[in-house]
Design an enzyme around this catalytic site. Structure first.
Site, PDB file in Angstrom:
ATOM      1  N   GLU A 151      -9.672   0.526  -3.580  1.00 46.84           N
ATOM      2  CA  GLU A 151     -10.694  -0.284  -2.901  1.00 46.84           C
ATOM      3  C   GLU A 151     -11.229   0.391  -1.644  1.00 46.84           C
ATOM      4  OE1 GLU A 151      -9.242  -3.881  -1.070  1.00 46.84           O
ATOM      5  OE2 GLU A 151      -7.501  -2.859  -0.255  1.00 46.84           O
ATOM      6  N   ASP A 182       0.803  -1.236   0.000  1.00 44.44           N
ATOM      7  CA  ASP A 182       0.000   0.000   0.000  1.00 44.44           C
ATOM      8  C   ASP A 182       0.836   1.287   0.000  1.00 44.44           C
ATOM      9  OD1 ASP A 182      -2.137  -1.653   0.081  1.00 44.44           O
ATOM     10  OD2 ASP A 182      -2.701  -1.239   2.160  1.00 44.44           O
TER      11      ASP A 182
HETATM   12  O1  F6P Z   1      -2.449  -4.032   3.548  1.00 41.38           O
HETATM   13  C1  F6P Z   1      -2.200  -4.637   2.340  1.00 41.38           C
HETATM   14  C2  F6P Z   1      -3.475  -5.103   1.706  1.00 41.38           C
HETATM   15  O2  F6P Z   1      -3.107  -5.773   0.517  1.00 41.38           O
HETATM   16  C3  F6P Z   1      -4.513  -4.025   1.422  1.00 41.38           C
HETATM   17  O3  F6P Z   1      -4.264  -3.292   0.266  1.00 41.38           O
HETATM   18  C4  F6P Z   1      -5.766  -4.848   1.345  1.00 41.38           C
HETATM   19  O4  F6P Z   1      -6.891  -4.062   1.638  1.00 41.38           O
HETATM   20  C5  F6P Z   1      -5.555  -5.873   2.398  1.00 41.38           C
HETATM   21  O5  F6P Z   1      -4.151  -6.043   2.510  1.00 41.38           O
HETATM   22  C6  F6P Z   1      -6.206  -7.210   2.122  1.00 41.38           C
HETATM   23  O6  F6P Z   1      -5.972  -8.050   3.180  1.00 41.38           O
HETATM   24  P1  F6P Z   1      -6.331  -9.587   3.231  1.00 41.38           P
HETATM   25  O7  F6P Z   1      -5.378 -10.314   2.340  1.00 41.38           O
HETATM   26  O8  F6P Z   1      -6.147  -9.959   4.656  1.00 41.38           O
HETATM   27  O9  F6P Z   1      -7.718  -9.723   2.737  1.00 41.38           O
END
Ligand code: F6P
Length: 326
Positions: A226, A131
Protein backbone atom coordinates in the site's frame (compact mmCIF):
# COMPACT_ATOMS: atom_id res chain seq x y z
CA UNK A 1 17.73 3.52 39.90
CA UNK A 2 15.02 2.97 42.56
CA UNK A 3 13.82 -0.59 42.90
CA UNK A 4 10.88 -1.29 40.59
CA UNK A 5 7.72 -2.38 42.40
CA UNK A 6 4.90 -1.54 40.01
CA UNK A 7 4.95 -1.45 36.22
CA UNK A 8 2.52 -0.20 33.59
CA UNK A 9 1.87 -1.92 30.26
CA UNK A 10 0.16 -0.49 27.19
CA UNK A 11 -0.40 -1.24 23.51
CA UNK A 12 -0.03 1.61 21.04
CA UNK A 13 -0.45 2.28 17.31
CA UNK A 14 -2.02 -0.29 14.99
CA UNK A 15 -3.07 -3.47 16.78
CA UNK A 16 -1.38 -6.73 15.81
CA UNK A 17 -2.29 -10.37 16.50
CA UNK A 18 -0.17 -11.57 19.42
CA UNK A 19 -0.34 -8.33 21.41
CA UNK A 20 -2.52 -10.11 23.98
CA UNK A 21 0.06 -12.88 24.30
CA UNK A 22 2.65 -10.17 25.02
CA UNK A 23 0.43 -8.45 27.63
CA UNK A 24 -0.10 -11.85 29.25
CA UNK A 25 3.64 -12.58 29.36
CA UNK A 26 4.42 -9.13 30.79
CA UNK A 27 1.74 -9.52 33.46
CA UNK A 28 2.72 -13.01 34.51
CA UNK A 29 6.48 -12.39 34.43
CA UNK A 30 5.98 -9.30 36.58
CA UNK A 31 3.81 -11.17 39.10
CA UNK A 32 6.30 -14.07 39.11
CA UNK A 33 8.96 -11.53 40.11
CA UNK A 34 6.83 -9.98 42.85
CA UNK A 35 5.80 -6.84 40.92
CA UNK A 36 2.38 -5.28 40.55
CA UNK A 37 1.01 -4.59 37.08
CA UNK A 38 -1.20 -1.77 35.87
CA UNK A 39 -2.82 -2.02 32.43
CA UNK A 40 -2.90 1.37 30.70
CA UNK A 41 -5.90 1.47 28.35
CA UNK A 42 -6.01 3.07 24.88
CA UNK A 43 -2.24 3.51 24.55
CA UNK A 44 -0.66 6.83 25.51
CA UNK A 45 -4.09 8.41 25.73
CA UNK A 46 -4.71 6.24 28.79
CA UNK A 47 -1.56 7.66 30.39
CA UNK A 48 -2.85 11.19 29.81
CA UNK A 49 -6.38 10.36 31.07
CA UNK A 50 -5.22 8.05 33.90
CA UNK A 51 -7.20 5.20 32.38
CA UNK A 52 -5.54 2.53 34.50
CA UNK A 53 -6.64 -0.96 35.48
CA UNK A 54 -4.69 -3.32 37.77
CA UNK A 55 -3.88 -6.62 36.06
CA UNK A 56 -3.77 -9.87 38.02
CA UNK A 57 -2.74 -13.25 36.61
CA UNK A 58 -6.39 -14.22 35.99
CA UNK A 59 -7.13 -11.01 34.02
CA UNK A 60 -4.98 -12.31 31.19
CA UNK A 61 -6.40 -15.85 31.20
CA UNK A 62 -7.99 -16.99 27.96
CA UNK A 63 -6.36 -14.19 25.95
CA UNK A 64 -3.33 -15.82 24.30
CA UNK A 65 -5.43 -16.99 21.35
CA UNK A 66 -7.27 -13.70 20.79
CA UNK A 67 -6.52 -11.07 18.18
CA UNK A 68 -6.79 -7.32 18.87
CA UNK A 69 -5.69 -6.05 22.27
CA UNK A 70 -7.53 -6.35 25.59
CA UNK A 71 -5.96 -3.01 26.61
CA UNK A 72 -7.24 -1.26 23.46
CA UNK A 73 -4.93 0.92 21.42
CA UNK A 74 -4.78 4.38 19.88
CA UNK A 75 -2.63 6.68 17.79
CA UNK A 76 -2.28 9.56 20.26
CA UNK A 77 -1.51 13.07 18.97
CA UNK A 78 -1.60 14.59 22.49
CA UNK A 79 1.40 12.56 23.63
CA UNK A 80 3.43 14.38 20.95
CA UNK A 81 2.98 17.60 22.95
CA UNK A 82 5.00 18.72 26.00
CA UNK A 83 1.78 19.29 27.94
CA UNK A 84 0.41 15.83 27.06
CA UNK A 85 3.60 14.14 28.27
CA UNK A 86 3.60 16.22 31.47
CA UNK A 87 0.05 15.07 32.28
CA UNK A 88 1.09 11.48 31.54
CA UNK A 89 4.05 11.80 33.89
CA UNK A 90 1.93 13.19 36.73
CA UNK A 91 -0.57 10.35 36.34
CA UNK A 92 2.18 7.72 36.34
CA UNK A 93 3.69 9.25 39.49
CA UNK A 94 0.30 9.46 41.24
CA UNK A 95 -0.30 5.76 40.45
CA UNK A 96 3.23 4.95 41.68
CA UNK A 97 4.19 3.32 38.38
CA UNK A 98 7.98 2.88 38.30
CA UNK A 99 8.44 1.65 34.73
CA UNK A 100 6.40 1.21 31.55
CA UNK A 101 6.35 -1.44 28.83
CA UNK A 102 5.12 -0.21 25.44
CA UNK A 103 3.99 -2.78 22.90
CA UNK A 104 3.85 -1.08 19.49
CA UNK A 105 5.69 0.14 16.42
CA UNK A 106 8.32 2.79 15.75
CA UNK A 107 5.90 5.71 16.23
CA UNK A 108 5.17 4.41 19.72
CA UNK A 109 8.89 4.05 20.48
CA UNK A 110 9.55 7.61 19.31
CA UNK A 111 7.10 8.84 21.97
CA UNK A 112 8.69 6.58 24.58
CA UNK A 113 12.19 7.82 23.76
CA UNK A 114 11.21 11.49 24.11
CA UNK A 115 9.41 10.78 27.39
CA UNK A 116 12.43 8.89 28.74
CA UNK A 117 14.65 11.90 28.00
CA UNK A 118 12.29 14.28 29.79
CA UNK A 119 11.32 12.21 32.84
CA UNK A 120 12.87 9.69 35.11
CA UNK A 121 10.56 6.75 34.45
CA UNK A 122 12.13 3.95 32.38
CA UNK A 123 10.35 2.72 29.26
CA UNK A 124 11.03 -0.59 27.49
CA UNK A 125 9.52 -1.44 24.10
CA UNK A 126 8.19 -4.66 22.61
CA UNK A 127 7.93 -4.61 18.78
CA UNK A 128 4.32 -5.12 17.79
CA UNK A 129 3.21 -4.35 14.24
CA UNK A 130 2.13 -6.49 11.31
CA UNK A 131 4.51 -4.50 9.07
CA UNK A 132 7.73 -6.13 10.41
CA UNK A 133 9.50 -2.86 9.66
CA UNK A 134 11.36 -2.14 12.90
CA UNK A 135 15.12 -1.94 12.74
CA UNK A 136 17.03 -4.18 15.16
CA UNK A 137 14.65 -7.13 15.27
CA UNK A 138 14.14 -9.85 12.67
CA UNK A 139 10.58 -10.17 13.78
CA UNK A 140 7.65 -8.08 15.04
CA UNK A 141 4.56 -9.43 16.79
CA UNK A 142 1.68 -9.93 14.37
CA UNK A 143 3.69 -10.18 11.17
CA UNK A 144 3.53 -13.97 10.91
CA UNK A 145 -0.25 -14.07 11.41
CA UNK A 146 -0.86 -11.23 8.95
CA UNK A 147 1.35 -12.91 6.38
CA UNK A 148 -0.56 -16.17 6.66
CA UNK A 149 -3.85 -14.31 6.37
CA UNK A 150 -2.63 -12.63 3.18
CA UNK A 151 -1.45 -15.94 1.74
CA UNK A 152 -4.85 -17.55 2.37
CA UNK A 153 -6.62 -14.62 0.71
CA UNK A 154 -4.34 -14.56 -2.34
CA UNK A 155 -4.72 -18.32 -2.81
CA UNK A 156 -8.47 -17.76 -2.99
CA UNK A 157 -8.07 -14.89 -5.42
CA UNK A 158 -5.89 -17.17 -7.55
CA UNK A 159 -8.78 -19.65 -7.88
CA UNK A 160 -11.17 -17.08 -9.28
CA UNK A 161 -8.45 -15.37 -11.33
CA UNK A 162 -7.57 -18.68 -13.04
CA UNK A 163 -11.22 -19.49 -13.65
CA UNK A 164 -11.64 -16.25 -15.64
CA UNK A 165 -8.09 -15.85 -17.02
CA UNK A 166 -7.86 -12.53 -15.18
CA UNK A 167 -5.13 -10.24 -13.94
CA UNK A 168 -5.45 -9.12 -10.30
CA UNK A 169 -3.69 -6.29 -8.51
CA UNK A 170 -3.85 -7.22 -4.82
CA UNK A 171 -3.01 -4.50 -2.29
CA UNK A 172 -1.50 -5.54 1.04
CA UNK A 173 -0.59 -3.45 4.10
CA UNK A 174 2.80 -1.95 4.79
CA UNK A 175 2.66 1.82 5.01
CA UNK A 176 6.36 2.33 4.38
CA UNK A 177 7.64 -1.18 3.94
CA UNK A 178 7.31 -4.09 1.54
CA UNK A 179 7.92 -6.98 3.94
CA UNK A 180 4.36 -8.34 3.78
CA UNK A 181 4.29 -7.82 -0.01
CA UNK A 182 7.63 -9.56 -0.60
CA UNK A 183 6.98 -12.58 1.59
CA UNK A 184 3.36 -13.05 0.52
CA UNK A 185 4.31 -12.57 -3.14
CA UNK A 186 6.89 -15.32 -2.96
CA UNK A 187 4.63 -17.57 -0.90
CA UNK A 188 1.77 -17.30 -3.40
CA UNK A 189 3.82 -17.47 -6.60
CA UNK A 190 2.78 -13.94 -7.60
CA UNK A 191 3.81 -12.90 -11.12
CA UNK A 192 5.10 -9.55 -9.83
CA UNK A 193 5.55 -7.65 -6.56
CA UNK A 194 5.48 -3.86 -6.28
CA UNK A 195 7.13 -2.50 -3.13
CA UNK A 196 8.16 0.98 -1.94
CA UNK A 197 11.80 -0.14 -1.61
CA UNK A 198 12.08 -0.97 -5.34
CA UNK A 199 11.64 2.14 -7.47
CA UNK A 200 10.17 2.56 -10.95
CA UNK A 201 6.59 2.03 -11.97
CA UNK A 202 5.80 -1.31 -13.47
CA UNK A 203 9.41 -2.41 -12.94
CA UNK A 204 9.74 -5.41 -15.19
CA UNK A 205 6.06 -6.08 -14.95
CA UNK A 206 5.57 -6.71 -18.66
CA UNK A 207 8.48 -9.11 -18.83
CA UNK A 208 7.26 -10.97 -15.78
CA UNK A 209 3.75 -11.31 -17.17
CA UNK A 210 5.15 -12.50 -20.52
CA UNK A 211 7.25 -15.09 -18.72
CA UNK A 212 4.09 -16.29 -16.98
CA UNK A 213 2.32 -16.54 -20.36
CA UNK A 214 5.15 -18.66 -21.72
CA UNK A 215 4.60 -21.03 -18.81
CA UNK A 216 0.93 -21.10 -19.90
CA UNK A 217 -0.32 -19.43 -16.73
CA UNK A 218 -4.02 -18.69 -16.91
CA UNK A 219 -3.96 -15.90 -14.35
CA UNK A 220 -1.70 -13.08 -13.19
CA UNK A 221 -1.36 -11.81 -9.65
CA UNK A 222 0.53 -8.63 -8.89
CA UNK A 223 1.00 -7.88 -5.19
CA UNK A 224 1.20 -4.15 -4.38
CA UNK A 225 2.38 -2.79 -1.01
CA UNK A 226 0.00 0.00 0.00
CA UNK A 227 2.87 2.36 0.69
CA UNK A 228 4.29 2.25 -2.82
CA UNK A 229 5.25 5.73 -3.98
CA UNK A 230 3.24 5.38 -7.20
CA UNK A 231 0.01 4.89 -5.25
CA UNK A 232 -2.02 1.91 -4.17
CA UNK A 233 -3.22 -1.01 -6.28
CA UNK A 234 -6.17 0.93 -7.70
CA UNK A 235 -4.04 3.79 -9.01
CA UNK A 236 -1.35 1.50 -10.41
CA UNK A 237 -3.90 -0.76 -12.11
CA UNK A 238 -5.56 2.26 -13.73
CA UNK A 239 -2.25 3.57 -15.03
CA UNK A 240 -1.07 0.22 -16.35
CA UNK A 241 -4.37 -0.76 -18.00
CA UNK A 242 -3.42 0.71 -21.42
CA UNK A 243 -0.32 -1.51 -21.49
CA UNK A 244 -2.30 -4.67 -20.81
CA UNK A 245 -5.30 -4.28 -23.09
CA UNK A 246 -5.54 -8.04 -23.66
CA UNK A 247 -6.21 -8.62 -19.98
CA UNK A 248 -9.35 -8.44 -17.92
CA UNK A 249 -8.06 -6.55 -14.85
CA UNK A 250 -9.44 -6.56 -11.31
CA UNK A 251 -8.25 -4.97 -8.07
CA UNK A 252 -8.57 -6.38 -4.56
CA UNK A 253 -7.59 -4.36 -1.47
CA UNK A 254 -7.18 -6.68 1.50
CA UNK A 255 -7.20 -3.86 4.09
CA UNK A 256 -7.75 -4.30 7.80
CA UNK A 257 -8.67 -7.96 7.69
CA UNK A 258 -4.86 -8.40 7.71
CA UNK A 259 -4.73 -7.01 11.24
CA UNK A 260 -7.31 -9.34 12.80
CA UNK A 261 -7.62 -12.99 13.68
CA UNK A 262 -6.21 -15.47 16.13
CA UNK A 263 -2.39 -15.21 16.35
CA UNK A 264 -0.26 -17.96 14.81
CA UNK A 265 1.78 -20.28 17.05
CA UNK A 266 4.94 -18.34 16.14
CA UNK A 267 3.37 -15.01 17.12
CA UNK A 268 2.15 -16.45 20.43
CA UNK A 269 5.53 -17.94 21.31
CA UNK A 270 7.60 -14.93 20.25
CA UNK A 271 5.22 -12.51 21.97
CA UNK A 272 5.58 -14.58 25.14
CA UNK A 273 9.37 -14.47 24.89
CA UNK A 274 9.50 -10.75 24.21
CA UNK A 275 6.97 -9.81 26.91
CA UNK A 276 9.02 -11.81 29.38
CA UNK A 277 12.28 -10.21 28.21
CA UNK A 278 10.83 -6.69 28.54
CA UNK A 279 10.05 -7.16 32.24
CA UNK A 280 13.50 -8.64 32.83
CA UNK A 281 15.04 -5.63 31.08
CA UNK A 282 13.21 -3.27 33.46
CA UNK A 283 14.38 -5.35 36.42
CA UNK A 284 17.93 -5.06 35.06
CA UNK A 285 17.61 -1.24 35.17
CA UNK A 286 17.39 -0.88 31.39
CA UNK A 287 15.58 2.09 29.86
CA UNK A 288 14.92 3.48 26.38
CA UNK A 289 15.46 0.10 24.77
CA UNK A 290 13.38 -2.28 22.68
CA UNK A 291 13.61 -6.03 23.14
CA UNK A 292 14.01 -7.78 19.81
CA UNK A 293 14.87 -11.11 18.25
CA UNK A 294 18.00 -11.52 16.14
CA UNK A 295 18.77 -15.02 14.86
CA UNK A 296 16.31 -16.34 17.42
CA UNK A 297 18.17 -14.73 20.33
CA UNK A 298 16.64 -11.97 22.49
CA UNK A 299 18.56 -8.69 22.15
CA UNK A 300 18.22 -5.14 23.48
CA UNK A 301 18.19 -2.34 20.91
CA UNK A 302 18.23 1.35 21.92
CA UNK A 303 15.05 3.20 20.87
CA UNK A 304 17.38 5.72 19.25
CA UNK A 305 18.46 3.11 16.70
CA UNK A 306 15.16 1.25 16.38
CA UNK A 307 13.28 4.39 15.34
CA UNK A 308 15.97 6.02 13.23
CA UNK A 309 17.44 3.26 11.13
CA UNK A 310 15.59 1.58 8.29
CA UNK A 311 15.16 -2.16 8.16
CA UNK A 312 15.79 -3.17 4.57
CA UNK A 313 14.24 -6.05 2.65
CA UNK A 314 16.07 -9.34 2.37
CA UNK A 315 18.08 -9.01 -0.88
CA UNK A 316 18.18 -12.77 -1.39
CA UNK A 317 14.38 -12.83 -1.55
CA UNK A 318 14.31 -9.89 -3.96
CA UNK A 319 16.72 -11.75 -6.26
CA UNK A 320 14.60 -14.87 -5.96
CA UNK A 321 11.58 -13.14 -7.56
CA UNK A 322 13.28 -13.10 -10.99
CA UNK A 323 14.63 -16.62 -10.66
CA UNK A 324 11.25 -18.11 -9.77
CA UNK A 325 9.54 -16.15 -12.57
CA UNK A 326 11.86 -17.45 -15.27
O1 F6P B 1 1.31 0.05 11.04
C1 F6P B 1 0.45 -1.00 10.83
C2 F6P B 1 -0.57 -0.66 9.79
O2 F6P B 1 -1.44 -1.77 9.70
C3 F6P B 1 -0.02 -0.30 8.41
O3 F6P B 1 0.34 -1.40 7.64
C4 F6P B 1 -1.16 0.48 7.85
O4 F6P B 1 -0.72 1.37 6.85
C5 F6P B 1 -1.67 1.23 9.02
O5 F6P B 1 -1.35 0.45 10.16
C6 F6P B 1 -3.16 1.52 9.01
O6 F6P B 1 -3.49 2.24 10.12
P1 F6P B 1 -4.96 2.61 10.57
O7 F6P B 1 -5.60 1.36 11.09
O8 F6P B 1 -4.77 3.62 11.64
O9 F6P B 1 -5.67 3.11 9.38
Amino acid sequence: MAKIKRIGVLTSGGDAPGMNAAIRAVTRTAIYNGLEVIGIRHGYLGMINANFKPLKAHNVSDTIQRGGTILKTARCEEFKTVEGRRMAYENLRAAEIDGVIVIGGDGSFTGARIFDEEYNIPFVGVPGTIDNDIYGTDYTIGYDTALNTVVQCVDKIRDTASAHNRMFFVEVMGAEAGHIALFSGIATGAEAIIMPEIKGEGRDLKKMIENGNKRKKSSNIIIVAEGDEEGGAMAIAERLKPEFTDYDIRVSILGHLQRGGSPSALDRVNASRLGNAAVEALLDDQKSVMVGLQNDVVVLVPFRKAVKLHKGLNQHLIDLIDVLNV
